[in-house]
Design a protein around this motif. Sequence first.
Motif, PDB file in Angstrom:
ATOM      1  N   PHE A  55       0.842  -1.184   0.000  1.00  0.00           N
ATOM      2  CA  PHE A  55       0.000   0.000   0.000  1.00  0.00           C
ATOM      3  C   PHE A  55       0.885   1.245   0.000  1.00  0.00           C
ATOM      4  CE2 PHE A  55      -2.404  -3.282   2.310  1.00  0.00           C
ATOM      5  CZ  PHE A  55      -3.578  -3.309   1.566  1.00  0.00           C
ATOM      6  N   THR A  56       0.304   2.383  -0.341  1.00  0.00           N
ATOM      7  CA  THR A  56       1.008   3.654  -0.207  1.00  0.00           C
ATOM      8  C   THR A  56       0.833   4.129   1.233  1.00  0.00           C
ATOM      9  OG1 THR A  56       0.645   4.240  -2.522  1.00  0.00           O
ATOM     10  CG2 THR A  56       1.138   6.041  -0.993  1.00  0.00           C
ATOM     11  N   TRP A  57       1.909   4.197   1.980  1.00  0.00           N
ATOM     12  CA  TRP A  57       1.840   4.536   3.400  1.00  0.00           C
ATOM     13  C   TRP A  57       2.133   6.009   3.624  1.00  0.00           C
ATOM     14  CZ3 TRP A  57       0.161   1.598   7.396  1.00  0.00           C
ATOM     15  CH2 TRP A  57      -0.038   0.238   7.141  1.00  0.00           C
ATOM     16  N   MET A  58       1.327   6.637   4.482  1.00  0.00           N
ATOM     17  CA  MET A  58       1.528   8.034   4.857  1.00  0.00           C
ATOM     18  C   MET A  58       1.484   8.154   6.373  1.00  0.00           C
ATOM     19  SD  MET A  58      -0.759  10.151   2.082  1.00  0.00           S
ATOM     20  CE  MET A  58      -0.405  10.077   0.326  1.00  0.00           C
ATOM     21  N   ASP A  59       2.205   9.133   6.893  1.00  0.00           N
ATOM     22  CA  ASP A  59       2.198   9.335   8.341  1.00  0.00           C
ATOM     23  C   ASP A  59       1.498  10.636   8.728  1.00  0.00           C
ATOM     24  OD1 ASP A  59       3.986  11.198   7.477  1.00  0.00           O
ATOM     25  OD2 ASP A  59       5.690  10.470   8.664  1.00  0.00           O
ATOM     26  N   ASN A  60       0.756  11.218   7.774  1.00  0.00           N
ATOM     27  CA  ASN A  60       0.019  12.448   8.070  1.00  0.00           C
ATOM     28  C   ASN A  60      -1.430  12.129   8.422  1.00  0.00           C
ATOM     29  OD1 ASN A  60      -0.687  11.570   5.515  1.00  0.00           O
ATOM     30  ND2 ASN A  60      -0.967  13.623   4.696  1.00  0.00           N
ATOM     31  N   GLU A  61      -2.162  13.123   8.857  1.00  0.00           N
ATOM     32  CA  GLU A  61      -3.592  12.970   9.154  1.00  0.00           C
ATOM     33  C   GLU A  61      -4.374  12.903   7.855  1.00  0.00           C
ATOM     34  OE1 GLU A  61      -7.132  15.752  10.987  1.00  0.00           O
ATOM     35  OE2 GLU A  61      -5.109  15.976  11.810  1.00  0.00           O
ATOM     36  N   GLU A  62      -5.530  12.245   7.877  1.00  0.00           N
ATOM     37  CA  GLU A  62      -6.368  12.214   6.675  1.00  0.00           C
ATOM     38  C   GLU A  62      -6.665  13.655   6.233  1.00  0.00           C
ATOM     39  OE1 GLU A  62      -9.772  13.008   6.229  1.00  0.00           O
ATOM     40  OE2 GLU A  62     -10.088  13.775   8.235  1.00  0.00           O
ATOM     41  N   PRO A  63      -6.788  13.894   4.917  1.00  0.00           N
ATOM     42  CA  PRO A  63      -6.773  15.269   4.404  1.00  0.00           C
ATOM     43  C   PRO A  63      -8.041  16.075   4.608  1.00  0.00           C
ATOM     44  CG  PRO A  63      -7.116  13.729   2.609  1.00  0.00           C
ATOM     45  CD  PRO A  63      -6.862  12.895   3.831  1.00  0.00           C
ATOM     46  N   HIS A  64      -9.149  15.437   4.910  1.00  0.00           N
ATOM     47  CA  HIS A  64     -10.426  16.144   4.813  1.00  0.00           C
ATOM     48  C   HIS A  64     -10.690  17.096   5.971  1.00  0.00           C
ATOM     49  CE1 HIS A  64     -11.433  13.791   1.299  1.00  0.00           C
ATOM     50  NE2 HIS A  64     -11.020  12.717   1.946  1.00  0.00           N
ATOM     51  N   ARG A  65     -10.274  16.751   7.157  1.00  0.00           N
ATOM     52  CA  ARG A  65     -10.531  17.635   8.287  1.00  0.00           C
ATOM     53  C   ARG A  65      -9.795  18.963   8.115  1.00  0.00           C
ATOM     54  NH1 ARG A  65      -9.357  16.848  14.703  1.00  0.00           N
ATOM     55  NH2 ARG A  65      -7.225  16.713  13.961  1.00  0.00           N
ATOM     56  N   LEU A  66      -8.551  18.905   7.658  1.00  0.00           N
ATOM     57  CA  LEU A  66      -7.783  20.130   7.458  1.00  0.00           C
ATOM     58  C   LEU A  66      -8.368  20.970   6.327  1.00  0.00           C
ATOM     59  CD1 LEU A  66      -4.163  18.715   7.855  1.00  0.00           C
ATOM     60  CD2 LEU A  66      -5.544  19.922   9.550  1.00  0.00           C
ATOM     61  N   ARG A  67      -8.791  20.301   5.249  1.00  0.00           N
ATOM     62  CA  ARG A  67      -9.378  21.056   4.139  1.00  0.00           C
ATOM     63  C   ARG A  67     -10.713  21.668   4.565  1.00  0.00           C
ATOM     64  NH1 ARG A  67      -8.753  17.899  -0.832  1.00  0.00           N
ATOM     65  NH2 ARG A  67     -10.673  16.775  -0.368  1.00  0.00           N
ATOM     66  N   ARG A  68     -11.489  20.944   5.365  1.00  0.00           N
ATOM     67  CA  ARG A  68     -12.755  21.502   5.851  1.00  0.00           C
ATOM     68  C   ARG A  68     -12.505  22.795   6.619  1.00  0.00           C
ATOM     69  NH1 ARG A  68     -14.697  17.270   7.951  1.00  0.00           N
ATOM     70  NH2 ARG A  68     -13.947  17.402  10.083  1.00  0.00           N
ATOM     71  N   ALA A  69     -11.514  22.788   7.503  1.00  0.00           N
ATOM     72  CA  ALA A  69     -11.214  23.988   8.289  1.00  0.00           C
ATOM     73  C   ALA A  69     -10.792  25.138   7.387  1.00  0.00           C
ATOM     74  CB  ALA A  69     -10.125  23.678   9.310  1.00  0.00           C
ATOM     75  N   GLU A  70     -10.003  24.832   6.369  1.00  0.00           N
ATOM     76  CA  GLU A  70      -9.537  25.878   5.458  1.00  0.00           C
ATOM     77  C   GLU A  70     -10.687  26.461   4.639  1.00  0.00           C
ATOM     78  OE1 GLU A  70      -5.946  26.497   2.181  1.00  0.00           O
ATOM     79  OE2 GLU A  70      -6.216  24.582   3.212  1.00  0.00           O
ATOM     80  N   ILE A  71     -11.573  25.585   4.134  1.00  0.00           N
ATOM     81  CA  ILE A  71     -12.711  26.067   3.340  1.00  0.00           C
ATOM     82  C   ILE A  71     -13.662  26.879   4.211  1.00  0.00           C
ATOM     83  CG2 ILE A  71     -14.753  25.335   2.039  1.00  0.00           C
ATOM     84  CD1 ILE A  71     -13.127  22.986   0.982  1.00  0.00           C
TER      85      ILE A  71
END
Length: 442
Positions: free
Chosen positions: A107-123
């Motif tokens: 799988f493609t592994w990432m160590d960051n938080e899922e992207p949607h919560r941060l984008r929601r706050a920005e929008i």
Amino acid sequence: VSLLRIFTAQDVPNDESASLEPNLRAGQDKKREAQKSNDGFHSFHEEDRASGDAKLAVSGPSQQTFTDDSSSSDDAASDTSSVVAAEASAVPPQMMGKDYSVEGIDFTWMDNEEPHRLRRAEILAKYPEIKQLYGPEWRKYMVGATVALQTYLAIALRETSWPVFLTVIYLVGATANHSLFLAIHEWSHNLGFKHPRSNQLGSILANLPIGIPYAATFKPYHMDHHRNQGVHGVDTDIAHPVEARIIQNRTPLKALYFFLQLAFYALRPTFIKPPPVTRMVVLNFAAQVAYDAAMLYCYGWNAVLYLLLSTFVCGSFHPTAGHFLSEHLEVVEGVETYSYYGPLNYVTYNVGYHNEHHDFPYVPWSRLPVVRRIASEYYDTIPQCASWCGIIWNYVASPNLGAYSRVKRTRRIAATERINPNDNVGDGTIDRAILSQDKKDM
């Protein structure tokens, strides 16, 4: 069947979205000013473009299932669009999917938080008027009508010929039952009724023509999927490592997996994170057994078979089942959520608006097109799925797509993070045992 084509999406129209737009004009004016100031593209968009978010080259036939829709932005965003075009032209086309021939494919592994919560706050910082779209959706009668339709057809077709029986199942029954699955999804976010318990009871009603009890156990897993998208051992939407190791990119096994897809979705969570037995689970089971028994006793096996086959087909090689793949299949490296804006949204509660849904799970299905219109500079630059039929074909046939084509991550959010506005520990649809176990696992 449209397989691999570039699709310039149009929003699915609905009366409620139109009626809300006058209340949002102030926000649209702010949006135009922001676009003119050329500040509408942020770090996550730059990351997407750096990952090949321009045009995708597909091995084999020349056309494409996923495409960057930034070229369709309106004139009001011309300055920003020119920046996107300049940057996109500097990015060479990438192969769809990943190279499964490498040793140790994973799988493609990432160590960051899922992207949607941060984008929601920005929008929301830019367009706070989106909060006006939050709250339950009033079209509950559609679910009741679908339940009545399926019950009627199960009774009416029990003595018809097999060709007619199977044709109606594929064209009508499977579409209707898939719609009911997605109504349960919608109500898991408390977007059908004001009170969480009412949504859960309504979901049990919607579950009846599906034939198998499912509604009560769906919500906890789905909240984990939103809260911890891709987190190993928490998000059961992703193939288990054993599944992925066996299936990989092998065409016969991918075809078999998709044919039996609902069985994997039903059984995988019980192995990864077995659900506790709550009162709602017991009620869901009892109501389903009573409905199935009544249909069997009064109308015979064919009536029950109609419902069960409708459920099986709707999750197999059926156009609406394409959303299972299109939502999170990693077609572009590092991009883990995709939207589809085509006509099948009409019968699937706009589940194709999947980036919008993950960014704003408080917004009901009928208002998701409004979210896209308000924050178009965020969504038009993300790769989109052109065709649900096309992604099914690509998944099965392409050597670059397979069970490992998903993003997984290690960072996890606490179980108390709210996904729905009226969710809390006292919410009867969120069992305290789940929260307690989740805290132990962290």
